[in-house]
Design a protein around this motif. Structure first.
Motif, PDB file in Angstrom:
ATOM      1  N   MET A 246      41.892   6.186 -16.645  1.00  0.00           N
ATOM      2  CA  MET A 246      42.310   6.741 -17.934  1.00  0.00           C
ATOM      3  C   MET A 246      42.491   8.258 -17.838  1.00  0.00           C
ATOM      4  SD  MET A 246      42.917   4.390 -20.064  1.00  0.00           S
ATOM      5  CE  MET A 246      42.844   4.834 -21.794  1.00  0.00           C
ATOM      6  N   ASN A 247      41.885   8.861 -16.815  1.00  0.00           N
ATOM      7  CA  ASN A 247      42.071  10.310 -16.666  1.00  0.00           C
ATOM      8  C   ASN A 247      43.498  10.666 -16.279  1.00  0.00           C
ATOM      9  OD1 ASN A 247      39.517  11.299 -17.379  1.00  0.00           O
ATOM     10  ND2 ASN A 247      38.685  10.743 -15.382  1.00  0.00           N
ATOM     11  N   ASP A 248      44.257   9.677 -15.810  1.00  0.00           N
ATOM     12  CA  ASP A 248      45.675   9.910 -15.508  1.00  0.00           C
ATOM     13  C   ASP A 248      46.416  10.438 -16.725  1.00  0.00           C
ATOM     14  OD1 ASP A 248      44.900   8.578 -13.267  1.00  0.00           O
ATOM     15  OD2 ASP A 248      46.678   7.287 -13.158  1.00  0.00           O
TER      16      ASP A 248
ATOM     17  N   GLU B 202      45.741   4.985 -26.637  1.00  0.00           N
ATOM     18  CA  GLU B 202      44.812   4.752 -25.520  1.00  0.00           C
ATOM     19  C   GLU B 202      44.321   3.313 -25.517  1.00  0.00           C
ATOM     20  OE1 GLU B 202      41.581   7.602 -25.425  1.00  0.00           O
ATOM     21  OE2 GLU B 202      42.597   8.477 -23.694  1.00  0.00           O
ATOM     22  N   GLY B 203      44.076   2.793 -26.710  1.00  0.00           N
ATOM     23  CA  GLY B 203      43.605   1.417 -26.821  1.00  0.00           C
ATOM     24  C   GLY B 203      44.570   0.447 -26.172  1.00  0.00           C
ATOM     25  N   SER B 204      45.842   0.678 -26.375  1.00  0.00           N
ATOM     26  CA  SER B 204      46.851  -0.197 -25.785  1.00  0.00           C
ATOM     27  C   SER B 204      46.920   0.004 -24.269  1.00  0.00           C
ATOM     28  CB  SER B 204      48.213   0.094 -26.422  1.00  0.00           C
ATOM     29  OG  SER B 204      49.234  -0.532 -25.712  1.00  0.00           O
ATOM     30  N   LEU B 205      46.928   1.257 -23.839  1.00  0.00           N
ATOM     31  CA  LEU B 205      46.995   1.531 -22.393  1.00  0.00           C
ATOM     32  C   LEU B 205      45.796   0.941 -21.675  1.00  0.00           C
ATOM     33  CD1 LEU B 205      48.182   5.230 -22.653  1.00  0.00           C
ATOM     34  CD2 LEU B 205      49.515   3.332 -21.739  1.00  0.00           C
TER      35      LEU B 205
ATOM     36  N   SER C 217      31.350  10.587 -19.616  1.00  0.00           N
ATOM     37  CA  SER C 217      32.598   9.970 -20.071  1.00  0.00           C
ATOM     38  C   SER C 217      33.727  10.211 -19.064  1.00  0.00           C
ATOM     39  CB  SER C 217      33.013  10.512 -21.433  1.00  0.00           C
ATOM     40  OG  SER C 217      32.167  10.006 -22.435  1.00  0.00           O
ATOM     41  N   SER C 218      33.746  11.399 -18.464  1.00  0.00           N
ATOM     42  CA  SER C 218      34.766  11.700 -17.459  1.00  0.00           C
ATOM     43  C   SER C 218      34.675  10.717 -16.306  1.00  0.00           C
ATOM     44  CB  SER C 218      34.600  13.122 -16.922  1.00  0.00           C
ATOM     45  OG  SER C 218      34.842  14.057 -17.943  1.00  0.00           O
ATOM     46  N   ILE C 219      33.428  10.430 -15.876  1.00  0.00           N
ATOM     47  CA  ILE C 219      33.235   9.475 -14.785  1.00  0.00           C
ATOM     48  C   ILE C 219      33.684   8.089 -15.216  1.00  0.00           C
ATOM     49  CG2 ILE C 219      31.429   8.240 -13.498  1.00  0.00           C
ATOM     50  CD1 ILE C 219      32.223  10.893 -12.234  1.00  0.00           C
TER      51      ILE C 219
ATOM     52  N   ALA D  70      49.503   2.994  -3.531  1.00  0.00           N
ATOM     53  CA  ALA D  70      50.201   1.733  -3.813  1.00  0.00           C
ATOM     54  C   ALA D  70      49.660   1.056  -5.065  1.00  0.00           C
ATOM     55  CB  ALA D  70      50.072   0.807  -2.613  1.00  0.00           C
ATOM     56  N   VAL D  71      48.626   1.648  -5.678  1.00  0.00           N
ATOM     57  CA  VAL D  71      47.979   0.973  -6.805  1.00  0.00           C
ATOM     58  C   VAL D  71      48.608   1.406  -8.126  1.00  0.00           C
ATOM     59  CG1 VAL D  71      45.811   0.655  -8.031  1.00  0.00           C
ATOM     60  CG2 VAL D  71      45.836   0.730  -5.540  1.00  0.00           C
ATOM     61  N   ASP D  72      48.941   0.430  -8.945  1.00  0.00           N
ATOM     62  CA  ASP D  72      49.524   0.688 -10.263  1.00  0.00           C
ATOM     63  C   ASP D  72      48.388   0.798 -11.288  1.00  0.00           C
ATOM     64  OD1 ASP D  72      50.840   0.696 -12.640  1.00  0.00           O
ATOM     65  OD2 ASP D  72      51.731  -1.299 -12.425  1.00  0.00           O
ATOM     66  N   PRO D  73      48.273   1.951 -11.954  1.00  0.00           N
ATOM     67  CA  PRO D  73      47.170   2.101 -12.918  1.00  0.00           C
ATOM     68  C   PRO D  73      47.196   1.038 -14.006  1.00  0.00           C
ATOM     69  CG  PRO D  73      48.746   3.924 -13.071  1.00  0.00           C
ATOM     70  CD  PRO D  73      49.087   3.161 -11.842  1.00  0.00           C
ATOM     71  N   VAL D  74      48.379   0.562 -14.358  1.00  0.00           N
ATOM     72  CA  VAL D  74      48.481  -0.472 -15.390  1.00  0.00           C
ATOM     73  C   VAL D  74      47.756  -1.738 -14.924  1.00  0.00           C
ATOM     74  CG1 VAL D  74      50.096  -1.941 -16.658  1.00  0.00           C
ATOM     75  CG2 VAL D  74      50.611   0.480 -16.343  1.00  0.00           C
TER      76      VAL D  74
END
Lengths: 293, 298
Positions: free
Chosen positions: A89-91, B176-179, A80-82, A113-117
């Protein structure tokens, strides 16, 4: 790292010639020699640690477009961590530290430069426990597109219907779109969550044990749906259910930790039928034949 | 047979013990309820006869011995609205920071401790501080505003704590679901977390305001200091004295003008009524929002 047998040595249980491409000391080979699909995600020595505890290390593998890749292994092996590395999502976990690189279509998603969103718009995620928003079914599916600027009643309605059809849920909910999503059954809720992800049109869908809270019938429905979705999407699924991996996936990666939650490693990665019929590593064989785990 | 018999005897003893313990628990609960009921009954029986249309909706005549307390009631409402305006936005935003953004660590623990202590500061200290801050440093003469701002400082602690609890108790998977849909943290906070925490936030805010409605000590301090520099302008009653219900009640009880007891109890009843209405509406609003079905969790 004081290992007596390297994975490389351990994998030669029968002395057969291993045509492995060695990357970072790991047994690595193209998952399938005949694979023609392009690589969409490339993991290069990916590791996650929580605080100063390395949960999983050195995972190097390619994930192919429009294929279903399963990560299997006993609990605590870091699968799951991977998975959570693949859409950053680990952010969200303060103690988590990710090392290595994950390339999405050639771009390192951990780059400055990458936005996680933005990454998460390309790589959606379905969770272990269905987590519909406390809103109507319609609003659940429209939520993502709305936040990303899709407007207009007609266009939204179209997007919602299309997503629900793709998630094989439309026929069951078409006449109760205004009812709360939480009122659906567990399996329907999970398909609603899948529809919600589909509505934002990602390239890749990550699924973290999506059936672990569902009954067998609902599980089969989700599995059928996954096969259906693989035509248009790339899917990476974490599952503790080996039969599920065997039934549904094209590729399987087997992971194992030295102790629970510590030093998880990728042991073997290959085409699912090979992993299940002719594993190269003794530990893989032990696991899939049910000798431990 | 003997074993069975012995077993049965033991169960009877356990049964008896259980009845005794729960009986005592029931009695203590009743004992807790008694003062509330006695106070309510006493205030109602002594004050109800004073209540009339004139008492609630007319101005005072003959220094309050006749007529009504309409201005006081209106000013109380006005002050409570000010308390909401001052305390709720600031409190909810602080709670959002604490629950959604603050990184866990020593600083956060320190801030949380401070907020808990904020609620523990004696109200008279708030009064003194508020009066000093607003009269001496900011040089305002609007006593009602000063009293409201002072009450708001005190209400903040409750608003922040209850809002933060409400935010922290929403199902974590939903955030989390939303993110995971590529929705930003800010939007997730405003479209997912805050709406779900809304009932808790409303309830906490209303309870904080109802506390403020009954609070007397800070207003007395503000009122006493304001009185020393009160002018004799006709609007002085609005601007220079925090003429709120609790203040008025204290003033009426302690003055020697011979106001009928019945009228004092009537005033107390109005104050009690406002506080009860706020508390009950907090409860009803919560039930109402929950019954809309969007609160349901699995």
């Amino acid at each position: 790292m004081r290992e007596t047998t390297t994975p490389e040595q351990a994998s030669r249980k029968d002395g057969a010639q291993v045509s492995a491409v060695s990357l970072g000391g790991l047994p690595y080979r193209p998952a399938h020699a005949a694979e023609t699909a392009p690589v969409v995600l490339r993991l290069d020595k990916v590791g996650v640690s929580y605080g100063d505890r390395p949960a999983v290390q050195d995972v190097t593998m390619d994930i192919y477009k429009n294929r279903i890749t399963a990560l299997i292994g006993p609990s605590g092996c870091g699968k799951s961590s991977i998975l959570r590395c693949l859409n950053r999502m680990n952010d969200l976990i303060y103690s988590a530290k990710v090392t290595g690189s994950v390339y999405l279509d050639g771009v390192d998603i951990n780059g400055d430069a990458v936005d996680p969103v933005q990454v998460r718009r390309h790589v959606g995620m379905v969770f272990q426990k269905p987590n519909p928003f406390p809103m109507s079914i319609k609003e659940n599916v429209a939520f993502g597109p709305k936040r990303q600027g899709t407007s207009g009643r007609g266009r939204l309605k179209e997007t919602v219907e299309k997503a629900l059809r793709s998630a094989a849920l439309w026929d069951e909910v078409a006449d109760k779109m205004d009812q709360p999503g939480t009122a659906l059954s567990g399996g329907q809720q999970q398909r609603l969550c899948i529809a919600r992800v589909l509505a934002v049109r990602p390239e890749i869908i990550l699924m973290d044990e999506p059936c672990s809270s569902l009954d067998p019938v609902a599980t089969l429905k989700i599995e059928d749906l996954m096969r259906e979705l693989a035509r248009d999407y790339t899917i990476v699924i974490v599952t503790h259910n080996m039969q599920q991996a065997a039934r549904v996936s094209d590729y399987t990666a087997f992971m194992l930790a030295s102790e629970h939650g510590l030093n998880g490693r990728l042991i073997e990665y290959g085409a699912t039928n090979e992993i299940f019929t002719n594993p190269r590593d003794k530990r893989t064989e032990d696991y899939i034949t049910g000798r431990f785990g | 047979m003997t074993a069975l018999f012995g077993q049965a005897a033991r169960n009877q003893r356990l049964d008896w013990l259980q009845k005794f313990v729960f009986g005592v628990a029931f009695l203590t609960t009743i004992v807790v309820c008694v003062p509330v009921i006695v106070v309510a009954v006493y205030v109602i029986s002594h004050g109800a006869s004073a209540l009339s249309w004139d008492f609630l909706f007319e101005g005072p005549a003959r220094a309050g011995r006749e007529g009504g307390f309409f201005p006081v009631i209106v000013l109380t409402m006005y002050a409570l609205v000010l308390v909401i305006i001052f305390a709720v936005p600031v409190g909810v935003l602080s709670a959002v920071y604490l629950a959604e953004y603050a990184r866990p660590g020593r600083l956060l623990r320190l801030i949380n401790l401070t907020i808990i202590n904020l609620a523990g500061v004696p109200s008279i200290v708030y009064g003194l501080f508020g009066a000093a801050l607003f009269f001496d440093v900011i040089h305002t003469k609007q006593a009602l505003w000063v009293a409201s701002a002072t009450l708001a400082m005190q209400a903040l602690a409750i608003v922040i704590t209850s809002s933060r609890e409400a935010l922290l108790s929403i199902t974590p998977g939903i955030r989390e679901g939303s993110l995971a849909l590529g929705v930003s943290k800010l939007r997730t906070t405003f479209f997912i977390a805050l709406p779900q925490a809304f009932p808790g936030i409303i309830t906490g805010s209303l309870l904080a305001v109802s506390r403020a409605a009954g609070e007397t000590a800070p207003i007395l301090v503000v009122g006493a200091i304001a009185a020393t520099n009160a002018s004799l302008r006709p609007d002085a009653i609005i601007n220079d004295r925090p003429q709120m219900l609790s203040y008025e009640l204290y003033y009426r009880i302690t003055e020697g003008l011979g106001l009928a007891d019945e009228r004092k109890w009537g005033l107390a009843l109005v104050l009690l009524g406002i506080v009860l209405v706020l508390n009950v509406s907090a409860l009803l609003l919560r039930i109402k929002i929950q019954s809309m079905g969007f609160e349901k969790r699995n």
